[in-house]
Design an enzyme around this catalytic site. Structure first.
Site, PDB file in Angstrom:
ATOM      1  N   GLU D  29       1.371  -1.198   0.350  1.00 15.24           N
ATOM      2  CA  GLU D  29      -0.195  -0.191  -0.276  1.00 15.24           C
ATOM      3  C   GLU D  29       0.940   1.383   0.273  1.00 15.24           C
ATOM      4  O   GLU D  29       2.293   1.398   1.010  1.00 15.24           O
ATOM      5  CB  GLU D  29      -0.793  -0.530   1.016  1.00 15.24           C
ATOM      6  CG  GLU D  29      -1.858  -0.981   1.203  1.00 15.24           C
ATOM      7  CD  GLU D  29      -1.901  -1.613   3.093  1.00 15.24           C
ATOM      8  OE1 GLU D  29      -2.135  -0.734   3.481  1.00 15.24           O
ATOM      9  OE2 GLU D  29      -2.487  -2.576   2.367  1.00 15.24           O
ATOM     10  N   GLU D  59      -4.617  -6.762   3.237  1.00 14.34           N
ATOM     11  CA  GLU D  59      -2.991  -7.745   3.557  1.00 14.34           C
ATOM     12  C   GLU D  59      -3.670  -9.042   3.217  1.00 14.34           C
ATOM     13  O   GLU D  59      -2.547  -9.904   3.378  1.00 14.34           O
ATOM     14  CB  GLU D  59      -3.110  -7.055   5.345  1.00 14.34           C
ATOM     15  CG  GLU D  59      -2.335  -5.603   5.145  1.00 14.34           C
ATOM     16  CD  GLU D  59      -3.504  -5.092   4.753  1.00 14.34           C
ATOM     17  OE1 GLU D  59      -4.729  -4.705   5.265  1.00 14.34           O
ATOM     18  OE2 GLU D  59      -3.517  -3.405   5.223  1.00 14.34           O
ATOM     19  N   PHE D  82       3.028  -2.276   8.111  1.00 21.41           N
ATOM     20  CA  PHE D  82       3.058  -1.924   9.879  1.00 21.41           C
ATOM     21  C   PHE D  82       2.892  -3.729  10.275  1.00 21.41           C
ATOM     22  O   PHE D  82       1.938  -3.767   9.894  1.00 21.41           O
ATOM     23  CB  PHE D  82       2.003  -0.976  10.539  1.00 21.41           C
ATOM     24  CG  PHE D  82       2.362   0.492  10.695  1.00 21.41           C
ATOM     25  CD1 PHE D  82       2.911   1.368  12.206  1.00 21.41           C
ATOM     26  CD2 PHE D  82       1.771   1.167   9.709  1.00 21.41           C
ATOM     27  CE1 PHE D  82       2.952   2.719  11.739  1.00 21.41           C
ATOM     28  CE2 PHE D  82       1.682   2.425   9.623  1.00 21.41           C
ATOM     29  CZ  PHE D  82       2.277   3.222  10.777  1.00 21.41           C
ATOM     30  N   ALA D  83       4.081  -3.708  10.762  1.00 14.74           N
ATOM     31  CA  ALA D  83       4.259  -5.274  11.219  1.00 14.74           C
ATOM     32  C   ALA D  83       3.219  -5.297  12.398  1.00 14.74           C
ATOM     33  O   ALA D  83       2.220  -6.947  12.381  1.00 14.74           O
ATOM     34  CB  ALA D  83       5.188  -5.506  11.968  1.00 14.74           C
ATOM     35  N   ASP D  84       2.023  -4.389  12.559  1.00  9.41           N
ATOM     36  CA  ASP D  84       1.421  -5.041  13.866  1.00  9.41           C
ATOM     37  C   ASP D  84      -0.249  -5.303  12.762  1.00  9.41           C
ATOM     38  O   ASP D  84      -0.760  -6.417  12.979  1.00  9.41           O
ATOM     39  CB  ASP D  84       0.228  -3.548  13.734  1.00  9.41           C
ATOM     40  CG  ASP D  84       1.537  -2.588  14.737  1.00  9.41           C
ATOM     41  OD1 ASP D  84       1.302  -2.562  15.801  1.00  9.41           O
ATOM     42  OD2 ASP D  84       2.394  -2.130  13.782  1.00  9.41           O
ATOM     43  N   PHE D  85      -0.327  -5.112  11.753  1.00  7.17           N
ATOM     44  CA  PHE D  85      -1.190  -6.179  10.525  1.00  7.17           C
ATOM     45  C   PHE D  85      -1.169  -7.228  10.378  1.00  7.17           C
ATOM     46  O   PHE D  85      -1.517  -7.783   9.285  1.00  7.17           O
ATOM     47  CB  PHE D  85      -1.355  -4.975   9.229  1.00  7.17           C
ATOM     48  CG  PHE D  85      -1.197  -3.186   9.465  1.00  7.17           C
ATOM     49  CD1 PHE D  85      -1.623  -2.806  10.736  1.00  7.17           C
ATOM     50  CD2 PHE D  85      -0.748  -2.463   8.339  1.00  7.17           C
ATOM     51  CE1 PHE D  85      -1.928  -1.750  10.982  1.00  7.17           C
ATOM     52  CE2 PHE D  85      -1.133  -1.070   9.001  1.00  7.17           C
ATOM     53  CZ  PHE D  85      -1.275  -0.285   9.685  1.00  7.17           C
ATOM     54  N   HIS D 128       0.229   0.611  16.433  1.00  6.15           N
ATOM     55  CA  HIS D 128       0.936   0.493  15.709  1.00  6.15           C
ATOM     56  C   HIS D 128       2.393   0.312  16.273  1.00  6.15           C
ATOM     57  O   HIS D 128       3.339   1.362  15.833  1.00  6.15           O
ATOM     58  CB  HIS D 128       0.836   1.825  15.038  1.00  6.15           C
ATOM     59  CG  HIS D 128      -0.587   1.882  13.458  1.00  6.15           C
ATOM     60  ND1 HIS D 128      -2.016   2.057  14.165  1.00  6.15           N
ATOM     61  CD2 HIS D 128      -0.008   2.537  12.530  1.00  6.15           C
ATOM     62  CE1 HIS D 128      -2.596   1.702  12.985  1.00  6.15           C
ATOM     63  NE2 HIS D 128      -1.937   1.958  12.013  1.00  6.15           N
TER      64      HIS D 128
HETATM   65  C1  LIG Z   1      -4.976  -2.720   8.113  1.00  9.10           C
HETATM   66  C2  LIG Z   1      -5.109  -1.816   7.875  1.00  9.10           C
HETATM   67  N1  LIG Z   1      -4.082  -1.568   6.593  1.00  9.10           N
HETATM   68  C3  LIG Z   1      -2.743  -0.318   6.810  1.00  9.10           C
HETATM   69  C4  LIG Z   1      -3.287  -0.036   8.344  1.00  9.10           C
HETATM   70  C5  LIG Z   1      -2.425   2.104   7.152  1.00  9.10           C
HETATM   71  N2  LIG Z   1      -3.626   3.485   6.360  1.00  9.10           N
HETATM   72  C6  LIG Z   1      -4.186   3.573   7.856  1.00  9.10           C
HETATM   73  S1  LIG Z   1      -5.757   4.827   7.045  1.00  9.10           S
HETATM   74  C7  LIG Z   1      -5.327   3.763   5.934  1.00  9.10           C
HETATM   75  C8  LIG Z   1      -5.910   5.039   4.630  1.00  9.10           C
HETATM   76  C9  LIG Z   1      -7.399   4.728   4.540  1.00  9.10           C
HETATM   77  O1  LIG Z   1      -7.749   4.795   3.573  1.00  9.10           O
HETATM   78  P1  LIG Z   1      -9.119   4.707   3.364  1.00  9.10           P
HETATM   79  O2  LIG Z   1     -10.235   4.033   4.160  1.00  9.10           O
HETATM   80  O3  LIG Z   1     -10.017   5.512   2.568  1.00  9.10           O
HETATM   81  O4  LIG Z   1     -10.249   6.251   5.216  1.00  9.10           O
HETATM   82  P2  LIG Z   1      -9.411   7.623   4.942  1.00  9.10           P
HETATM   83  O5  LIG Z   1      -8.466   7.593   6.045  1.00  9.10           O
HETATM   84  O6  LIG Z   1      -9.605   8.045   3.918  1.00  9.10           O
HETATM   85  O7  LIG Z   1     -10.540   8.676   5.796  1.00  9.10           O
HETATM   86  C10 LIG Z   1      -3.928   2.631   5.266  1.00  9.10           C
HETATM   87  C11 LIG Z   1      -3.926   2.747   3.976  1.00  9.10           C
HETATM   88  C12 LIG Z   1      -3.968  -0.207   8.736  1.00  9.10           C
HETATM   89  N3  LIG Z   1      -4.299   1.771   9.182  1.00  9.10           N
HETATM   90  N4  LIG Z   1      -4.864  -0.786   8.853  1.00  9.10           N
END
Ligand SMILES: Cc1ncc(C[n+]2csc(CCOP(=O)(O)OP(=O)(O)O)c2C)c(N)n1
Ligand SMILES: Cc1ncc(C[n+]2csc(CCOP(=O)(O)OP(=O)(O)O)c2C)c(N)n1
Ligand SMILES: [Mg+2]
Ligand SMILES: [Mg+2]
Lengths: 334, 322, 334, 322
Positions: D29, D59, D82-85, D128
């Site tokens: 991502e 993921e 993040f490794a947490d995922f 995180h």
């Molecule tokens: C399972 C997981 N994958 C990736 C992330 C990293 N991450 C945090 S916010 C985000 C984007 C989220 O996009 P969206 O769902 O459209 O929400 P927005 O931030 O636009 O409100 C990502 C990839 C995460 N926190 N958890």
């Protein structure tokens, strides 16, 4: 969003099929059926261990789909994987030996029924994890696309598996990247002991295709011609780079969920009736005989050849040795 | 005392707790028509109707929905079909169920039980044979229990259902048909306490689940050879009862641990490390761990037999310490 | 399969709204906006640590939805959760203190921005795991149904989160069981640095509802009236026991993904233009002033009240103590 | 030698390996436009175009598709953000990626790398900030590497990409901006070998990742107090290089282990258990593990500070052994 193909049944006149295709259909279906009956027998006799799920009644699907595939195409199978493996062209000897847990098995006796695989024919594995194959097939299709082949990957899955999150992630990813993957649903009405409509929110799993902007097609999964034709269109489409799709084959699980299932959740009568009405093998026989495109003798001689091969496979499996204990510690890393 | 199977013992626990507390309900795959894949829920739908729920094949949602239902005041007991599938819902267990109480500053505990049949059975091979308790030892916020016999199966399950914290309940597939004595009436086994099953003076042997039964056999063999084994049934993997283990080792001066899971990174490592940290001076011999080799579970009979822990392997490990 | 409602925009005449609703809309939107601007400021000043995601530009969604909820209803929020928490009625003091990592925070300083929660108002938690809330909201709705209340649960999620498998599993489960859960999509066009259409296979996420036999509705998420009305219909429907739905609110993420995001993936101009055209707060002001249902003075006095509350919250947060070290070891188990 | 950051070192590894082998590609991502959440992929899209792929937030599919692509002849490097995922795709790692080679009788290895930024950074809190390597120690079939400095970051990543087996590559978020010397030209660090970073005679201190840097500081402090510390950087968590550790302990007679992850069930437990099993006689003091307390990672500064491992905590642990 792409145009949605119509829901399909077979339309080609039987005379339009070439003889090799007809033979492949019959030979493959009979091979699967008799393989499975043999497996069932030796399971009950205590020679085949583990959890075993039979493909009986669903032979037309693997057969009709695989008739469109090349050896270099990939499939990801399910826990009910013998039929897919056979139709993809695996050697029965090594398959049967695997189910018996012998060192000559295609997985050296380490896998068994739920983890049968034959990479030499593009069969990338059965899976003990329901819904485990969606994403892997998608990845194989990504590789095919990156390698600029026109190969395709087929992910077989059940009605029950359609509710795993992996379905969604794979379908979305495949659609966004226009990957050559066919999500091939074998809707056999049951997920173990549970009628699929009690846990699935749509009657036709193919309808879910709309949520990914891909075609979703439904066929009579017990009609090998219908499966063949629908699969052909969709596989050709994928080979042309037009992306993934869902093909839902409606069928019925004739046997228990696994060999030994007490089947307390349905009546013998229900099963018997479905079997009489829809068994894909007699249906095929009747069709080709009625249409005069094959003869009884031809069919019988195919069946005889299949049974001979099967007996050899059985003999091979039964007389092969179990793996040496040393094999336990081998093959963890390359 | 009455003699019933492990499976019946869990069923009694469910019945008693569901009668006691109507917030308790069950969700999982193939529960209603089959009574669970191992029959361990049989009959519950007759008595409890819509409190026994068949789910889609959606382990992620099973656990996530259980967490949500718990937050909304219910007390779910979720069934994982096979413990091998915990990977499918690992995030829900690890990042949600385990953390919510602490991370949100104690606003509401996640009062739920996740039942997971584990271990080797019938040559089920790589993806249906695993023992996975060690993963959860490393996750703060979870309690992890793992009975070895019908009485504990009942008593621990009842305690798990009553516990306000999230509890993982591992039940070994080979144990379901095993019979044993279970006390009549209310029977609770405390979470977090190991049990000295048999006193001994030469070596402490810690085990749990199905392997505990093999450890008992190993101890019998060793007694005949003049080695007196103190047997401890861990019962709870987390929080781990180190006091019981340490005071036994102080007495016997030797420690062996036997478990069905892969030895590397198993719960045995933590037990060994605690003793090496807090009671090293007591030890007269190296700490022996008997666990599975570092491979996936193989299918073939010959290989599975070589893979599995046996009383002989446990006895051999202990003989080597004397 | 249920009938699909039409795609919505606001239709009620503004004179049809009662004054309390109008005040709630303005007060809540301004409260969120100014709260977020304050958070941004103190983040850059180094007083607020951690990863912080602002809700600026999306205020109309939380506001329009929450205007239909009771305190006893539940919401599951996202990593971008301040707006939801405020609109659900949480105390600003304890929220702000939480973001500052103080012992007086609603999570005692243990959660922070990504893990803010206030169970006392039915806000069951922000989530650092994108897509983590779908299944939990579904479970809360299951509880509401089993408890025979007419409560509902709302799962907020982003366009990016719509591609997590948890979405699929939760949507299917909620549909099969007809649970009172609203899957509330905030389609702000971006998932971090990635434009949503590059990773999402449908233009309208609401279209995915068809795969579960539930309604999927789209509204202008920057029009609080449109959100309110669409949410009202769907929430009332859920309260009546008619099951789940998807409500997709089209919006735009005005600020960077997180505070401190260098935003190298888009131009300032693009953002500025969207802001000018669609900012929900000026749009609201213009509408109510034009319609003569509120006066400038009313609006200003609401904003003044909000700012006062906010200043108090800020003061409270800044002067509150950090947690004692002993708190580290407390509260792991009940 | 040149001095570059950890992040640049991983970038060089990627560039060199992607030039060398066109089957290598990257998926994850926010890679294309941002160069990865920590900029660790910056610039790769310019050179490698469609071999750098942005994925949906999926993921499970990222890992599953990587496995499938590997089976079909590619060599994916997947990024976990993040490794947490890892919990989200745990089944794909645990039941597919790790098992396919063995379970299918060696038909085809799963040649892929899963990169996962781990550890504490910026008060990122419970979901995180985690260090999760211990889970993977318990999973046969995986290799797990975890560099502590730019040179190893490069050398281990190159080795991981070339390895035919599935490799998990944990990179600590605090390390990305850290500078260090990296050899010019081809630089490979072997997987499965720990490194004696500094010889010493009184105590062996094993650590890895970010914590290794704290261990070095602790050792400097202790030297001044007259305690000579032998420092071992584990580098690979699995397969674990027990020979290097055992021969060091034979020399020093004391063992301490320091890691950022939760102590209970951490990798430290396995290292301790190996030594308690195979070199107990050498030990002159209890084995000390310095690891995080048994709680989720808290957010507040005061709490995170109390939670985290520091050179002082490591030094205190070792002083207690002398
Ligand atoms: C399972 C997981 N994958 C990736 C992330 C990293 N991450 C945090 S916010 C985000 C984007 C989220 O996009 P969206 O769902 O459209 O929400 P927005 O931030 O636009 O409100 C990502 C990839 C995460 N926190 N958890
Ligand atoms: C992740 C996971 N969940 C549950 C199971 C147990 N299980 C094995 S087969 C099966 C039913 C599968 O139904 P379906 O997908 O319709 O395939 P069918 O058996 O009908 O061919 C279940 C629940 C499993 N193996 N993996
Ligand atoms: Mg089925
Ligand atoms: Mg978004």
């Amino acid at each position: 969003m792409c145009a949605m193909p119509e829901r399909k049944e077979a339309v080609l006149p039987l005379t339009g099929y070439d003889r090799e295709a007809l033979k492949f259909f019959y030979e493959t279906m009979v091979k699967i059926r008799n393989f499975e009956l043999t497996v069932e027998k030796y399971f009950f006799e205590g020679e085949i261990p583990g959890f075993v799920h039979l493909y009986i009644g669903e032979e037309a699907i693997a057969t009709g789909v695989m008739a469109n595939l090349r050896k270099s195409d990939y499939i990801q199978s399910t826990h009910r994987g013998h039929g897919h493996t056979i139709a993809k062209g695996a050697d029965l000897k090594h398959m049967m030996a695997e189910l018996f847990g012998k060192s000559t098995g295609c997985c050296k006796g380490k896998g068994g029924s739920m983890h049968i695989a034959d990479f030499s024919v593009g069969m990338l594995g059965a899976n003990g994890i329901v819904g485990g194959g969606f994403t892997m097939a998608t990845g194989a299709a990504l590789a095919q696309k990156m390698q600029k082949t026109d190969g395709v990957s087929v992910a077989f899955f059940g009605d029950g598996a359609s509710n795993r999150g992996t379905f969604h992630e794979a379908a979305n990813m495949a659609a966004v990247w226009k990957l050559p993957v066919i999500f091939l649903c074998e809707n056999n009405q049951w997920a173990s002991t549970t009628p699929y409509l009690t846990t699935t929110s749509v009657a036709d799993i193919a309808d879910r295709a709309q949520g990914y902007g891909m075609p979703g097609v439904i066929v009579d999964g017990n009609d090998v011609f219908a499966v063949y034709e629908a699969a052909k269109d969709l596989i050709d489409r994928a080979r042309r780079g037009e992306g993934p799709c869902i093909l839902e084959c409606k069928t019925y699980r004739i046997k228990g969920h696994f060999v030994g299932d007490p089947e307390m959740y349905r009546t013998k009568k229900e099963v018997q009736q479905v079997l009489e009405e829809t068994d894909p093998i007699p249906r095929f026989e009747k069709k080709v005989l009625d249409a005069g495109v094959m003869t009884r003798e031809e069919l019988d001689s195919i069946a005889a050849r299949v049974n001979k091969e099967l007996n050899e496979a059985l003999e091979y499996a039964r007389t092969s040795p179990e793996p040496e204990v040393s094999a336990l510690f081998e093959g963890l890393y390359v | 005392m009455k003699t019933i199977t492990f499976s019946q013992a869990t069923l009694e626990a469910m019945q008693e707790e569901m009668r006691r507390d109507e917030r308790v309900f069950v969700l999982g795959e193939d529960i209603v028509r089959q009574g669970g894949i191992f029959g361990q829920f049989k009959g519950l739908p007759d008595e409890f109707g819509s409190r026994i729920i068949d789910t889609p094949i959606s382990e992620t949602a099973i656990v996530g929905a259980s967490v949500g239902a718990a937050l909304a005041g219910m007390r779910p007991v979720a069934d994982m079909h096979f413990a091998d599938f915990v990977g499918v819902c690992f995030d829900e267990i690890y990042n949600q169920m385990a953390k919510i109480y602490y991370m949100f500053g104690g606003q509401k505990p996640v009062s739920m039980v996740l039942r997971a049949p584990d271990g080797l059975v019938n040559q089920a091979a790589a993806q249906h044979s695993q023992s996975v308790e060690a993963f959860f030892l490393h996750i703060p916020g979870l309690k992890v229990v793992i009975p070895s016999n019908p009485a504990d199966a009942k008593g621990l399950l009842k305690s798990a259902i009553r516990d306000d914290n999230p509890v993982l309940y591992f039940e070994h597939k080979q144990l379901f048909p095993v019979k044993g004595e279970v006390p009549e009436g209310e029977h609770l086994v405390p979470i977090g306490k190991a049990k000295v099953v048999k006193e001994g003076k030469d070596v402490t042997l810690v085990s749990w689940s199905m392997t505990m039964n093999l450890a008992i056999k190993a101890a019998q063999t060793l007694e005949k050879e003049g080695i007196s084994v103190e047997l401890i049934d861990l019962r709870t993997v987390s929080p781990l009862d180190k006091e019981t283990i340490l005071s036994s080792v102080e007495k016997t001066s030797r420690l062996a641990i036997a478990h069905e899971a892969v030895k590397q990174g198993g719960v045995g490592a933590e037990i060994s490390a605690i003793v090496a940290e807090e009671a090293l001076d007591c030890l007269d011999a190296p700490i022996v761990r008997v666990g599975a080799p570092f491979t996936p579970v193989p299918f073939a009979r010959s290989l599975e037999q070589a893979y599995r822990i046996t009383p002989e392997k446990i006895a051999a490990g202990i003989r080597g310490m004397m």
